[in-house]
Write an enzyme that holds these catalytic residues in place. Structure first.
Site, PDB file in Angstrom:
ATOM      1  N   VAL A  14       0.838  -1.212   0.000  1.00  0.00           N
ATOM      2  CA  VAL A  14       0.000   0.000   0.000  1.00  0.00           C
ATOM      3  C   VAL A  14       0.872   1.262   0.000  1.00  0.00           C
ATOM      4  CG1 VAL A  14      -1.673   1.344   1.330  1.00  0.00           C
ATOM      5  CG2 VAL A  14      -1.927  -1.122   1.172  1.00  0.00           C
ATOM      6  N   LYS A  38      15.450  -2.863   2.461  1.00  0.00           N
ATOM      7  CA  LYS A  38      14.358  -2.417   1.593  1.00  0.00           C
ATOM      8  C   LYS A  38      14.595  -0.980   1.117  1.00  0.00           C
ATOM      9  CE  LYS A  38       9.487  -3.524   1.850  1.00  0.00           C
ATOM     10  NZ  LYS A  38       8.358  -3.514   2.771  1.00  0.00           N
ATOM     11  N   THR A  89      -1.283  -3.997   9.809  1.00  0.00           N
ATOM     12  CA  THR A  89      -2.195  -4.168  10.953  1.00  0.00           C
ATOM     13  C   THR A  89      -2.490  -5.658  11.074  1.00  0.00           C
ATOM     14  OG1 THR A  89      -4.046  -3.708   9.456  1.00  0.00           O
ATOM     15  CG2 THR A  89      -3.297  -1.900  10.802  1.00  0.00           C
ATOM     16  N   PHE A 150      -8.335   1.357  -1.578  1.00  0.00           N
ATOM     17  CA  PHE A 150      -9.168   0.314  -2.194  1.00  0.00           C
ATOM     18  C   PHE A 150      -8.408  -0.385  -3.323  1.00  0.00           C
ATOM     19  CE2 PHE A 150     -12.107   3.590  -0.536  1.00  0.00           C
ATOM     20  CZ  PHE A 150     -12.831   2.815   0.351  1.00  0.00           C
ATOM     21  N   ASN A 206     -14.949  -4.312   1.796  1.00  0.00           N
ATOM     22  CA  ASN A 206     -14.319  -5.635   1.666  1.00  0.00           C
ATOM     23  C   ASN A 206     -15.272  -6.755   2.096  1.00  0.00           C
ATOM     24  OD1 ASN A 206     -12.016  -4.736   0.518  1.00  0.00           O
ATOM     25  ND2 ASN A 206     -10.655  -5.213   2.229  1.00  0.00           N
ATOM     26  N   PHE A 247     -17.184  -9.313  -9.769  1.00  0.00           N
ATOM     27  CA  PHE A 247     -17.029 -10.069  -8.528  1.00  0.00           C
ATOM     28  C   PHE A 247     -18.081 -11.152  -8.377  1.00  0.00           C
ATOM     29  CE2 PHE A 247     -13.961  -9.306  -5.132  1.00  0.00           C
ATOM     30  CZ  PHE A 247     -13.058  -8.583  -5.877  1.00  0.00           C
ATOM     31  N   LEU A 248     -18.327 -11.830  -9.483  1.00  0.00           N
ATOM     32  CA  LEU A 248     -19.264 -12.953  -9.436  1.00  0.00           C
ATOM     33  C   LEU A 248     -18.617 -14.205 -10.021  1.00  0.00           C
ATOM     34  CD1 LEU A 248     -22.807 -11.609 -10.462  1.00  0.00           C
ATOM     35  CD2 LEU A 248     -22.081 -12.440  -8.223  1.00  0.00           C
ATOM     36  N   CYS A 258      -6.354  -9.388   2.528  1.00  0.00           N
ATOM     37  CA  CYS A 258      -7.388  -8.440   2.973  1.00  0.00           C
ATOM     38  C   CYS A 258      -8.709  -9.083   3.378  1.00  0.00           C
ATOM     39  CB  CYS A 258      -7.639  -7.417   1.865  1.00  0.00           C
ATOM     40  SG  CYS A 258      -6.124  -6.605   1.352  1.00  0.00           S
ATOM     41  N   ARG A 326      -0.514 -15.219   0.623  1.00  0.00           N
ATOM     42  CA  ARG A 326      -1.144 -15.106   1.945  1.00  0.00           C
ATOM     43  C   ARG A 326      -2.602 -15.546   1.873  1.00  0.00           C
ATOM     44  NH1 ARG A 326       0.465  -9.109   3.497  1.00  0.00           N
ATOM     45  NH2 ARG A 326       0.525  -8.972   1.235  1.00  0.00           N
TER      46      ARG A 326
HETATM   47  C1  UGA Z   1      -9.220  -6.539  -2.049  1.00  0.00           C
HETATM   48  C2  UGA Z   1     -10.244  -5.523  -2.567  1.00  0.00           C
HETATM   49  O1  UGA Z   1     -10.763  -5.937  -3.826  1.00  0.00           O
HETATM   50  C3  UGA Z   1      -9.620  -4.146  -2.704  1.00  0.00           C
HETATM   51  O2  UGA Z   1     -10.603  -3.203  -3.098  1.00  0.00           O
HETATM   52  C4  UGA Z   1      -9.027  -3.741  -1.356  1.00  0.00           C
HETATM   53  O3  UGA Z   1      -8.375  -2.495  -1.418  1.00  0.00           O
HETATM   54  C5  UGA Z   1      -8.017  -4.793  -0.927  1.00  0.00           C
HETATM   55  O4  UGA Z   1      -8.681  -6.064  -0.820  1.00  0.00           O
HETATM   56  C6  UGA Z   1      -7.449  -4.371   0.411  1.00  0.00           C
HETATM   57  O5  UGA Z   1      -8.222  -4.283   1.376  1.00  0.00           O
HETATM   58  O6  UGA Z   1      -6.275  -4.003   0.472  1.00  0.00           O
HETATM   59  P1  UGA Z   1      -7.247  -7.983  -3.137  1.00  0.00           P
HETATM   60  O7  UGA Z   1      -7.150  -8.677  -1.821  1.00  0.00           O
HETATM   61  O8  UGA Z   1      -5.996  -7.506  -3.780  1.00  0.00           O
HETATM   62  O9  UGA Z   1      -8.205  -6.683  -3.034  1.00  0.00           O
HETATM   63  O10 UGA Z   1      -7.908  -9.018  -4.128  1.00  0.00           O
HETATM   64  P2  UGA Z   1      -9.281  -9.165  -4.927  1.00  0.00           P
HETATM   65  O11 UGA Z   1      -9.059  -8.910  -6.353  1.00  0.00           O
HETATM   66  O12 UGA Z   1     -10.367  -8.422  -4.275  1.00  0.00           O
HETATM   67  O13 UGA Z   1      -9.515 -10.735  -4.750  1.00  0.00           O
HETATM   68  C7  UGA Z   1      -9.774 -11.324  -3.467  1.00  0.00           C
HETATM   69  C8  UGA Z   1     -10.038 -12.793  -3.599  1.00  0.00           C
HETATM   70  O14 UGA Z   1     -11.298 -13.011  -4.250  1.00  0.00           O
HETATM   71  C9  UGA Z   1      -9.019 -13.554  -4.425  1.00  0.00           C
HETATM   72  O15 UGA Z   1      -8.754 -14.790  -3.799  1.00  0.00           O
HETATM   73  C10 UGA Z   1      -9.701 -13.737  -5.772  1.00  0.00           C
HETATM   74  O16 UGA Z   1      -9.258 -14.858  -6.500  1.00  0.00           O
HETATM   75  C11 UGA Z   1     -11.139 -13.908  -5.338  1.00  0.00           C
HETATM   76  N1  UGA Z   1     -12.112 -13.562  -6.408  1.00  0.00           N
HETATM   77  C12 UGA Z   1     -12.235 -12.277  -6.840  1.00  0.00           C
HETATM   78  C13 UGA Z   1     -12.916 -14.561  -6.946  1.00  0.00           C
HETATM   79  O17 UGA Z   1     -12.825 -15.757  -6.557  1.00  0.00           O
HETATM   80  N2  UGA Z   1     -13.823 -14.230  -7.908  1.00  0.00           N
HETATM   81  C14 UGA Z   1     -13.976 -12.953  -8.353  1.00  0.00           C
HETATM   82  O18 UGA Z   1     -14.883 -12.711  -9.216  1.00  0.00           O
HETATM   83  C15 UGA Z   1     -13.163 -11.957  -7.812  1.00  0.00           C
END
Ligand code: UGA
Length: 423
Positions: A14, A38, A89, A150, A206, A247-248, A258, A326
């Site tokens: 971040v 780093k 955190t 985000f 989230n 996200f489906l 996260c 993770r």
């Molecule tokens: C997520 C949020 O999408 C961000 O908006 C947020 O800023 C971030 O957490 C955070 O709090 O820092 P991220 O963890 O990078 O982002 O990943 P995502 O793209 O959201 O995916 C999360 C999980 O859901 C992954 O395991 C992914 O494979 C899964 N996923 C996502 C699905 O299984 N299907 C989908 O359609 C989308």
């Protein structure tokens, strides 16, 4: 937009994206970390993480002198009008977010902050943290603001420059407007609200997305049981604009740094405020179940028993576009397969692990395998030569946990294709 003096404390994923992004917008940025290695790496323009497009932007910012890296938070804040806190955190045993790094940094910088400067919390923190940080800093001439991030791993740079919205939780409107000016050149709605609301927006966002995914995964399981096509059902659901198509995509469950942490933290926040948030609880439980459903499907693909079976796994990262493992559902499923007595070989184009038998050739996972399983949605897995993959194998099982292999093409290549709710 005038150029501002900005400090960023913490150069994790971040902090680094924020620092490099703000430097690219024209601000002068000083980033601090406690890890000397780093700091040296970043000063040389080398990346400690894999994030598409970030290294190039870092190189440009270093070249034009708009970013530099220092050891220790104290050194970053003199002259800074805005100080971004981008600190880890970690999760405590009870699910709550541990604030020791945030508070330690706040105490360290407090005496060195410029008069009239603004401390901006980017980390995901419990509701009330901005207020507690204000008290800890204890200075009337310094304000604390919540400006949750985000960004998604794998598309963090794109998300930084094209955010859906920018949320600023400020103790007073004029403070929020000063922070908003930092992002002045961006074409995004800016919502200025209270610090408590901004902090809760982050968790709500989230947890809502995680719940949406758990719902999609549960629909896929139900589709499987009733003989419906999961992807078709979810497409039909997502075309209603009140639901939306994003996200489906069903999969082996949601992971990463996260969603698992933030859903548990939100549950904890709710519990400590006397509210049992059953909906989020159910989303977490459904996510756990999803690991079981996918593992079960893999066991069925090798004849019902995992013991002594050879299983090739494609994908280890928690999603494509990152080397982050993770809370990766792929890792959790691989561990279950190994616990069941299977021999597992794993390929991922970027993610690595000392724990598993890794190979650097996707076709190698198929050698003598009873089944091959896709657990991360890397595009290259959709382009594999299925005849070649099949020819290396002993069995004919193919489990597509991410719905990226064409079932007809898989059958033509001689596979027994399986995916939850797909025929
Ligand atoms: C997520 C949020 O999408 C961000 O908006 C947020 O800023 C971030 O957490 C955070 O709090 O820092 P991220 O963890 O990078 O982002 O990943 P995502 O793209 O959201 O995916 C999360 C999980 O859901 C992954 O395991 C992914 O494979 C899964 N996923 C996502 C699905 O299984 N299907 C989908 O359609 C989308």
């Amino acid at each position: 937009m005038s150029s501002k003096e900005v400090a960023v404390i913490g150069t994790g994923y971040v902090g680094l994206t924020t620092g490099v992004g703000l430097a690219s917008l024209g601000h002068n940025v000083v980033c601090a970390d406690i890890d000397p290695e780093k700091v040296d790496m970043l000063t040389r323009g080398e990346m400690p993480i894999y994030e598409e497009g970030l290294e190039e932007l870092l190189g440009k910012a270093l070249d034009d002198g708009s970013i530099r890296f220092v050891l220790g938070a104290e050194k970053a804040v003199p002259d800074a009008e805005f100080v971004f806190m981008c600190l880890p955190t970690p999760q405590d045993d009870d699910g709550s977010a541990n604030l020791r790094y945030v508070y330690a940094a706040a105490s360290e910088i407090a005496p060195h902050l410029e008069s009239d400067s603004i401390v901006i919390n980017k980390s995901t923190v419990p509701v009330g943290t901005a207020k507690a940080t204000t008290e800890l800093i204890g200075r009337d001439d310094v304000a604390v603001v919540s400006n949750p991030e985000f960004l998604r791993e794998g598309s963090a740079v794109r998300d930084f420059f094209s955010p859906a919205r920018i949320v600023i939780g400020a103790p007073a409107l004029e403070i929020g407007e000063r922070v908003a000016e930092l992002y002045g050149s961006m074409d995004a709605p800016i919502q200025v609200t209270s610090p408590e609301s901004a902090e809760l927006i982050k968790y709500a966002a989230n947890a809502f997305l995680a719940t949406k995914l758990s719902f999609a995964n549960s629909i896929a399981v139900l589709a499987d049981k009733v003989g419906a096509d999961a992807l078709s059902v979810l497409h039909g659901l997502g075309t209603d604009e009140r639901v939306g198509p994003y996200f489906l995509s069903p999969g082996p469950g949601w992971g990463g740094s996260c969603f698992p942490k933030d859903t548990r933290a939100l549950l904890h926040i709710a519990e400590t405020n006397g509210y049992h948030f059953e909906m989020v609880n159910a989303a977490i439980a459904a996510n756990r179940d999803q690991l079981f459903h996918v593992t079960n499907m893999i066991a069925n693909a090798v004849g019902g028993r995992l013991f002594d079976k050879n299983i090739g796994v494609l994908g280890l990262a928690f999603k494509k576009g990152t080397d982050d493992v993770r809370d990766s559902p792929a890792e959790a499923i691989i561990r279950r397969l190994i616990d069941g007595g299977a021999h597992v070989r794993v390929y991922d184009p970027v993610a690595q692990s000392d724990e598993f038998d890794m190979t650097d050739d996707p076709y190698e996972v198929a050698a003598d395998a009873d089944a091959v399983v896709v657990l991360t949605e890397w595009d290259e897995f959709g382009e594999l030569d299925l005849d070649l993959l099949r020819s290396r194998m002993k069995g004919d099982g193919l489990v597509d946990g991410r719905y990226i292999i064409d079932p007809d093409a898989a059958r033509t290549a001689g596979f027994h294709y399986r995916a939850i709710g797909r025929y």
